[in-house]
Design an enzyme around this catalytic site. Structure first.
Site, PDB file in Angstrom:
ATOM      1  N   ALA A 165      45.313  30.330  19.292  1.00 52.36           N
ATOM      2  CA  ALA A 165      46.401  29.534  19.858  1.00 52.36           C
ATOM      3  C   ALA A 165      45.879  28.560  20.913  1.00 52.36           C
ATOM      4  O   ALA A 165      46.428  27.470  21.089  1.00 52.36           O
ATOM      5  CB  ALA A 165      47.468  30.444  20.468  1.00 52.36           C
ATOM      6  N   TYR A 189      52.167  24.390  20.238  1.00 61.56           N
ATOM      7  CA  TYR A 189      53.203  24.357  21.263  1.00 61.56           C
ATOM      8  C   TYR A 189      52.969  23.133  22.156  1.00 61.56           C
ATOM      9  O   TYR A 189      51.885  22.532  22.160  1.00 61.56           O
ATOM     10  CB  TYR A 189      53.170  25.652  22.076  1.00 61.56           C
ATOM     11  N   ASN A 191      52.258  22.445  25.149  1.00 62.67           N
ATOM     12  CA  ASN A 191      51.188  22.306  26.143  1.00 62.67           C
ATOM     13  C   ASN A 191      49.793  22.498  25.555  1.00 62.67           C
ATOM     14  O   ASN A 191      48.808  22.533  26.294  1.00 62.67           O
ATOM     15  CB  ASN A 191      51.401  23.305  27.294  1.00 62.67           C
ATOM     16  N   LYS A 192      49.694  22.599  24.242  1.00 65.52           N
ATOM     17  CA  LYS A 192      48.388  22.805  23.619  1.00 65.52           C
ATOM     18  C   LYS A 192      47.627  21.481  23.494  1.00 65.52           C
ATOM     19  O   LYS A 192      48.161  20.398  23.740  1.00 65.52           O
ATOM     20  CB  LYS A 192      48.563  23.460  22.249  1.00 65.52           C
ATOM     21  N   THR A 193      46.361  21.569  23.082  1.00 64.03           N
ATOM     22  CA  THR A 193      45.524  20.375  22.983  1.00 64.03           C
ATOM     23  C   THR A 193      46.150  19.339  22.070  1.00 64.03           C
ATOM     24  O   THR A 193      46.160  18.141  22.363  1.00 64.03           O
ATOM     25  CB  THR A 193      44.113  20.743  22.482  1.00 64.03           C
TER      26      THR A 193
END
Length: 861
Positions: A165, A189, A191-193
């Site tokens: 994740a 999601y 806030n992911k890369t």
């Protein structure tokens, strides 16, 4: 130092082609899992070097599918690091398995080969391991000469699931994360890369696992929607082979993901720049441990920059977070270890001293801001604030600063039976039911981007819930799909393992699968011919018999099929008499009314669907309503991983119950809002489509329309009396619904074709005609419904049978069925014709001509 800064913990950057690609999806008419999702899967597989990729609606879903495909079930034991988000452990519990928690290395917060080897010695019967690549750094899956985690597991016959994740795009030993273990699961999601708003991906080199995941992500159906529409086989030919889930990724989300994927390495490098600044500025900072690197900077995804406050620090971790907040710096905590979450601690009698490294991490862990748009000046400011706080200057920065997220968004950014081939074949296919844009969707979507709320929180979600609460005079909860809503609704009704739940056999599989999710047993009841819905007479007989035996079911599910309300007064009276919970599955009937009242007001709980083929859509999504506000609050809690309020106010993850990743994204909620504005218009258009068919087939023998039940002009009985006794608010809601019903009736009359007025219109029972359904009498028409479907398919017209009864599906043949003959007959003789609200008259006339042509040819032969 100055305190007027506001540096949020996370900020989404969408300055590529996101809005442009979303607009393309909306204009294509394909909003659910289709071409963009397939392209995203292909591009992502290429990016990580995996043979297969399967796009889903969250990483939680990917982990669930991975473990299911590896055979995890009741009694199975699975190694899980305690240093992780609750989703990693909860998916084991979804399947009835038991997590065996492992401590992690202190410096990296990762599992190591040594920890895994020790666990295998102590628990030789565990055959599945979940490895979490924490923060963006890969664990030591391989080592030169062997001895990596994957090597150890292969030697002992242990299957490996990588929870990545945090780890795209990350590498280890020159290989991309995504192809070390048997299955790898990624998160997109907000806030992911890279993000899709909400979403996930599963990669594997095992074709059998991949194919199983593809089936299980969409209700256990053996062919997904896109394959059904693009295959040479008729689109309606599919089977249910397992109790699958509604986990597919809509094309809108995939479109965002494609735009983000194009810039993935650039986004990663921007995060890496922040990490370099932190290491340089904080390396000699007293009382602070920085993350230990086992890979080069360029091989780290840098999803998080976690630091650990030492026990020697002059203030506690929570005070440290508060002092940074006073200086305008947002932070987070990753993670409260799973062994400390009450649900797991009590269920498995876990003791903190068994996990010393995780305990050390927990006492001091703080995650600092790290994202592509964080400027060097801002990163330096964060580092300076940390040094100031740890130097003893805490408490001098003034009042607490509240951070809110900002945004960086670019500007609009089988062969035909022997009846011959049809006289004509269209170049473009006439689809069964396709989305119909209102023109307002992009405004809401762009607002979501501009607000920086792309995932499961935001103003679009709030507005959608508020509008439904007003429309239904009941509290509402927006969730990821109708299936999720049913699952939560049944749990609210107290359905548990071993219970029985009555469900109509003639329905889509999603009405039944959640019963199995909870370990309960479905009892399948037949339909009545007047509505094609659950037969109240059979239900009464069944409940009476079960009451006498002392084995009443826990709940009844009443489905409003194809837009036709079930006989709710009769069903509700029986449920109240026998004290059995009632769930209304209104997935196919948003906007329908029963005796002047909207469906969704009669059951204890009710569910709706915004799937791509419904009257209005959010491409994927659903809604749950309930009589009691506290029920919706409970369901809201479950739908967000059952994350409890943090008593310390420091953003810790606290869990005491099993939850799910079931919330609707703010982007998709925006599409639903744009669609909701034209609901009444769309219903009128669907009813007009049906009316044109009905009038055209009046003189055609052997074609009988699905009836619209005349429940009578009197007020609704048991259901309405109970509703009216509730409150003045609900009476006002009833009046509003009657006004809406009148508007719908007016729209229907305006859209009516020909001089003959419909004899089946009934203001007291408004059938939305989501699908235009008919029965075919083979003896009179000249061919069966199945042959007519094939004939139309040869003309490039999509038609399908009425739902295949659940008691005839391989998965449900072993469960009790009461009756079944009516459902089988409706399925055998039923046909659903193209019914889109945007169906052009020339397209519909082509369908009508082919139906009449089929009759003529069949009679001639």
């Amino acid at each position: 130092m100055p305190v007027n800064r506001k540096i949020p913990y996370a900020r989404v950057v969408c300055d590529g082609h996101e809005l442009e690609y979303v607009r393309q999806v909306l204009e294509s008419g394909w909003l659910t899992t289709a071409g963009k999702a397939m392209e995203f899967e292909q591009r992502f597989a290429e990016a990580v070097g995996a043979p297969y990729a399967c796009a889903v609606n969250s990483c939680t879903s990917a982990l669930h599918l991975a473990l299911e495909c590896l055979g995890v079930g009741p009694g199975s034991k699975v190694f899980v690091p305690t240093w992780t988000f609750t989703a990693t452990a909860e998916v084991v519990r979804y399947l009835g398995g038991d997590p065996v928690f492992l401590d992690v290395d202190y410096g990296t917060a990762l599992l190591t080969p040594e920890i895994v080897a020790d666990a295998i010695r102590r628990h030789p019967n565990v055959k599945v391991l979940v490895v979490v690549h924490f923060g963006g750094q890969s664990a030591a899956m391989v080592r030169s000469g062997g001895g990596g985690i994957t090597d150890l597991c292969r030697q002992h016959g242990i299957r490996v699931v990588e929870d990545a994740a945090h780890a795209f795009p990350a590498r280890r030993a020159g290989r991309m994360v995504g192809n070390f273990g048997d299955v790898t699961c990624f998160s997109f999601y907000a806030n992911k890369t890279i993000t899709t708003g909400e979403g996930g991906m599963l990669t594997t080199a095992d074709e059998a696992l991949y194919r199983r995941c593809k089936v299980m992500r969409l209700h256990g159906i053996d062919r997904d929607v896109w394959n059904r529409f693009t295959s040479d086989k008729p689109s309606w030919e599919y089977d249910v082979i397992a109790p699958g889930y509604k986990y597919n990724m809509p094309d809108v989300n995939a479109a965002i993901g494609l735009a983000q994927l194009q810039r993935a390495e650039t986004l990663r490098q921007s995060r890496e720049r922040c990490a370099h600044t932190y290491y340089g500025a904080l390396a000699d900072c007293p009382h602070l441990d920085l993350p230990v690197l086992e890979v080069p900077f360029a091989d780290h995804a840098w999803h998080l920059f976690p630091v650990v406050l030492r026990d020697s620090a002059p203030l506690t971790r929570n005070q440290f977070i508060e002092e940074l907040a006073r200086r305008g710096v947002g932070t987070s905590v990753h993670y409260k270890p799973v062994h400390r979450l009450r649900y797991y601690a009590e269920h498995y009698r876990l003791r903190p001293e068994e996990y010393p490294n995780a305990e050390r991490l927990w006492r001091g862990c703080v995650s600092l801001p790290i994202y592509p748009s964080l400027t060097p000046d801002e990163t330096a400011y964060v580092a300076e604030a940390i040094r100031e706080v740890l130097s003893g200057e805490a408490g001098k920065a003034g009042p607490l600063v509240t951070n809110r997220c900002d945004v960086s968004v670019s500007e609009p950014v089988e062969t035909v039976r022997p009846f011959g081939h049809p006289g004509q074949r269209r170049e473009t296919r006439v689809r069964l039911s396709v989305p119909h844009a209102s023109g307002r969707e992009m405004a809401y979507i762009q607002a979501a981007f501009e607000s920086n709320w792309l995932s499961t929180v935001g103003p679009n979600i709030d507005a959608l819930e508020a509008q439904f609460s007003e429309r239904l005079t009941r509290p509402s909860l927006a969730v990821s799909c109708g299936t999720s809503a049913i699952h939560l609704g049944l749990r609210l009704l107290g359905v548990r393992a071993g219970d029985e739940v009555v469900v109509p056999s003639l329905t889509f599989v999603a009405s039944v699968n959640p019963v199995l999710y909870l370990g309960a047993r479905p009892v399948l009841l037949d339909s009545e011919r007047a509505t094609w819905n659950l037969d109240p007479q059979l239900l009464g007989d069944f409940l009476k018999k079960q009451a006498e035996a002392g084995t009443l079911p826990r709940a009844v599910v009443a489905v409003h099929l194809f837009g036709q309300p079930a006989d709710m007064d009769s069903i509700l009276e029986l449920c109240r008499r026998y004290e059995v919970g009632l769930l209304e599955d209104a997935a196919e009937a948003l906007g329908a009314t029963y005796k002047g009242r909207p469906v969704g007001l009669f059951g204890d709980v009710a569910t709706f669907s915004f799937n791509g083929n419904k009257v209005i859509t959010s491409t994927g999504g659903g809604l749950l309503t309930a009589r009691h506000p506290d029920w919706i609050q409970r369901a809201r809690h479950w739908s967000t991983q059952a994350c409890d309020p943090d008593p310390a106010g420091t953003h810790e993850y606290v869990h005491s119950q099993l939850g799910y990743n079931y919330r609707l994204s703010n982007v998709l909620a925006g599409i639903a809002l744009g669609q909701l504005e034209v609901l009444e218009e769309r219903i009128a258009e669907c009813r007009a489509v049906f009316e044109r068919y009905r009038l055209a087939f009046t003189d055609l023998p052997g074609v009988e329309p699905q009836p619209e039940a005349k429940f009578g002009a009197e007020k609704s009985g048991a259901g309405s009396q109970e509703l009216e006794a509730g409150s003045q608010e609900q009476e006002a809601g009833s009046q509003k619904s009657e006004v809406r019903s009148q508007k719908l009736e007016d729209g229907r009359e305006k859209a009516e074709v020909g001089s003959r007025k419909s004899e089946i219109g009934n203001r007291n029972s408004l059938h939305t005609r989501w699908l235009s359904c008919f029965l075919i009498d083979e003896a009179r028409f000249g061919m069966s419904a199945a042959d007519l479907i094939r004939y139309l398919d040869a003309a490039n017209v999509e038609a399908r049978p009425v739902w295949k009864p659940m008691h005839t599906q391989p998965l449900y043949r072993g469960y009790e069925c009461v009756g079944g003959e009516v459902a089988e007959d409706l399925n055998r003789r039923g046909i659903c014709l193209p019914s889109s609200s945007c169906l052009m008259e020339e397209e519909q006339q082509f369908v009508i001509d082919r139906v009449r042509e089929a009759h003529t040819r069949a009679r001639r032969e």
